[in-house]
Design an enzyme around this catalytic site. Structure first.
Site, short mmCIF file in Angstrom:
data_model
loop_
_atom_site.label_atom_id
_atom_site.label_comp_id
_atom_site.label_asym_id
_atom_site.label_seq_id
_atom_site.Cartn_x
_atom_site.Cartn_y
_atom_site.Cartn_z
N SER A 149 -4.75 -37.18 35.67
CA SER A 149 -4.28 -36.93 37.02
C SER A 149 -3.27 -38.01 37.42
O SER A 149 -2.30 -38.23 36.69
CB SER A 149 -5.48 -36.88 37.99
OG SER A 149 -5.11 -36.34 39.23
N ARG A 218 -9.18 -35.49 52.51
CA ARG A 218 -9.94 -35.19 51.29
C ARG A 218 -10.27 -33.71 51.18
O ARG A 218 -10.24 -33.14 50.09
CB ARG A 218 -11.22 -36.01 51.28
CG ARG A 218 -12.07 -35.80 50.03
CD ARG A 218 -11.30 -36.20 48.78
NE ARG A 218 -12.20 -36.34 47.64
CZ ARG A 218 -11.85 -36.88 46.48
NH1 ARG A 218 -10.63 -37.35 46.32
NH2 ARG A 218 -12.71 -36.96 45.49
N ASP A 311 -6.04 -25.13 36.13
CA ASP A 311 -5.56 -26.17 37.05
C ASP A 311 -4.44 -25.63 37.92
O ASP A 311 -3.40 -25.20 37.42
CB ASP A 311 -5.06 -27.36 36.22
CG ASP A 311 -4.89 -28.63 37.04
OD1 ASP A 311 -4.71 -28.54 38.26
OD2 ASP A 311 -4.92 -29.72 36.43
N HIS A 340 -8.55 -28.22 38.42
CA HIS A 340 -8.13 -29.57 38.05
C HIS A 340 -9.30 -30.47 37.69
O HIS A 340 -9.22 -31.26 36.74
CB HIS A 340 -7.34 -30.18 39.22
CG HIS A 340 -6.83 -31.56 38.96
ND1 HIS A 340 -5.91 -31.85 37.98
CD2 HIS A 340 -7.11 -32.76 39.56
CE1 HIS A 340 -5.63 -33.14 37.97
NE2 HIS A 340 -6.36 -33.72 38.92
N ASP A 341 -10.40 -30.35 38.40
CA ASP A 341 -11.57 -31.19 38.13
C ASP A 341 -12.19 -30.90 36.77
O ASP A 341 -13.14 -31.59 36.36
CB ASP A 341 -12.63 -31.01 39.22
CG ASP A 341 -12.38 -31.93 40.41
OD1 ASP A 341 -11.46 -32.75 40.35
OD2 ASP A 341 -13.13 -31.81 41.41
#
Length: 382
Positions: A149, A218, A311, A340-341
């Site tokens: 990332s 967030r 992603d 993405h995680d």
């Protein structure tokens, strides 16, 4: 004066001195917090640099000195692909961060927190700071630099800015340049923090922090970290417990995002979040280097890039572009429903790819294969 390269785990602090920044500003004094695992060998040839993502820190893995689980357990550690019995692993908290390194919450020369006076820093500034740390540790050349990332931003910058200091390179779920789409998401997050009345232009230290703004930032970010199909499958239209949306209640997905917003606000500094988001906006390996393709072709490290097929923040095409322009690079995909995680969640897949790559170039004797990335080691793991 060099720090001891065999220091056992736990967090250390390195004084890297004054730092001239890319935009002409300067930090009169800066520190990087870092952790290490393993022992640097006599030839100083087994050092590995691990670079964390936006809100990560230097605690990559647990050890006998600190049993707290790290953020990449199973990737780094004894018996892991990056085996701390074989490698001397270094992980630093990023410049601008809030876990020991110099950032907005750190004391300025007058003894009060930098706050709004903290200068704008770039990805390249962060890498220059990490190079000072390497100098202090007596590491002239990394056996491997790996980042995921935002950490992948710095890993690429390391390989381009200091090609003679990087033997092998792994870039995971990242890109060579912050895209317009990514910048749009960053802009929204910055706005959420700045609209919090407690932000006070960044000079809130000594008072209550802008927790609501940071929490909302967030939440915005977290939607880009997961895939739409996964969120639909997990949450659908389900209400949160007995709450009724017709009466102002929340859906389960809303509660999920609220939870992650509060969780981050309890462990991270809003000033650092803003500073690091600005650094992400500066990321462009092609700036003043003749463009992205030209910059990537200057990489001399043996390179592996790993994409996550679902992603939507760092699309696999971005990783493919890196592999297609770095001579001899390998491109691999991790299959994940998590977006993405996936680079954190699919640890078995990521570990297998890293282990294969390290084993392939163990000892640094194997030559690159000719050709473009399209005819090399491209299948995804199912």
């Amino acid at each position: 004066m060099r720090s001891k390269p065999t220091c056992p785990g736990g967090r250390h602090l390195c004084d890297i001195g004054p730092l001239r920044l890319e935009n002409g500003d300067a930090l009169p004094q800066a520190h990087l917090a870092y952790e290490t695992w393993g022992t640097l060998n006599a030839e100083r040839s087994n050092a590995v640099l691990v670079l964390h993502a936006l809100t990560g820190d230097s605690h990559v893995t647990s050890s006998s000195h600190d049993p707290t689980p790290g953020w990449w357990e199973g990737i780094v550690g004894e018996g892991s692909p990056i085996d701390t019995r074989e490698h001397f692993v270094v992980a630093a908290n990023i410049l601008g961060g809030c876990h020991g390194s110099t950032g907005p919450s750190s004391p300025a020369p007058d003894g009060t927190p930098w706050g709004s006076r903290f200068p704008l820093i770039s990805t390249r500034d962060q890498v220059h700071a990490e190079a000072r740390l390497a100098d202090a540790l007596g590491i002239d050349r990394w056996s491997l630099v790996i980042g995921a990332s935002m950490g992948g931003h710095r890993a690429l910058e390391w390989a381009i800015t200091y090609p003679q200091r990087v033997e092998r390179l792994i870039v995971v779920a990242s890109g060579a340049q912050t895209t317009a789409d990514q910048a749009a998401w960053i802009h929204s997050q910055l706005g959420a923090i700045r609209l919090d009345p407690l932000w006070k232009g960044g000079d809130y230290y000594g008072g209550p922090p802008p927790a609501q703004g940071l929490g909302l930032a967030r939440q915005i970010a977290h939607t880009t970290y997961r895939s739409a199909p996964e969120l639909q499958e997990r949450f659908g239209r389900f209400p949160q417990h007995e709450e009724d949306v017709l009466e102002g209640g929340r859906l389960a997905i809303q509660s999920y995002l609220d939870h992650h917003g509060v969780k981050l606000a309890n462990r991270f500094d809003a000033g650092s979040y803003v500073a690091l988001c600005h650094a992400m906006l500066t990321h462009d390996v092609g700036r003043d280097r003749g463009g992205i393709a030209h910059a990537l072709r200057s990489v001399t490290a043996r390179t592996l890039v790993i994409a996550v097929d679902s992603d939507r923040l760092f699309h696999p095409n971005e990783l493919w572009n890196i592999a297609d322009n770095v001579r001899g690079a390998f491109y691999r995909e991790v299959h994940s429903d998590h977006g993405h995680d996936g680079f954190l969640i699919e640890r078995d897949q990521v570990a297998r790819l890293i282990r294969e790559f390290i084993d392939r170039y163990r000892g640094g004797h194997e030559e690159y294969e000719p050709g473009s990335a399209s005819n090399r080691w491209v299948q995804s793991i199912q």
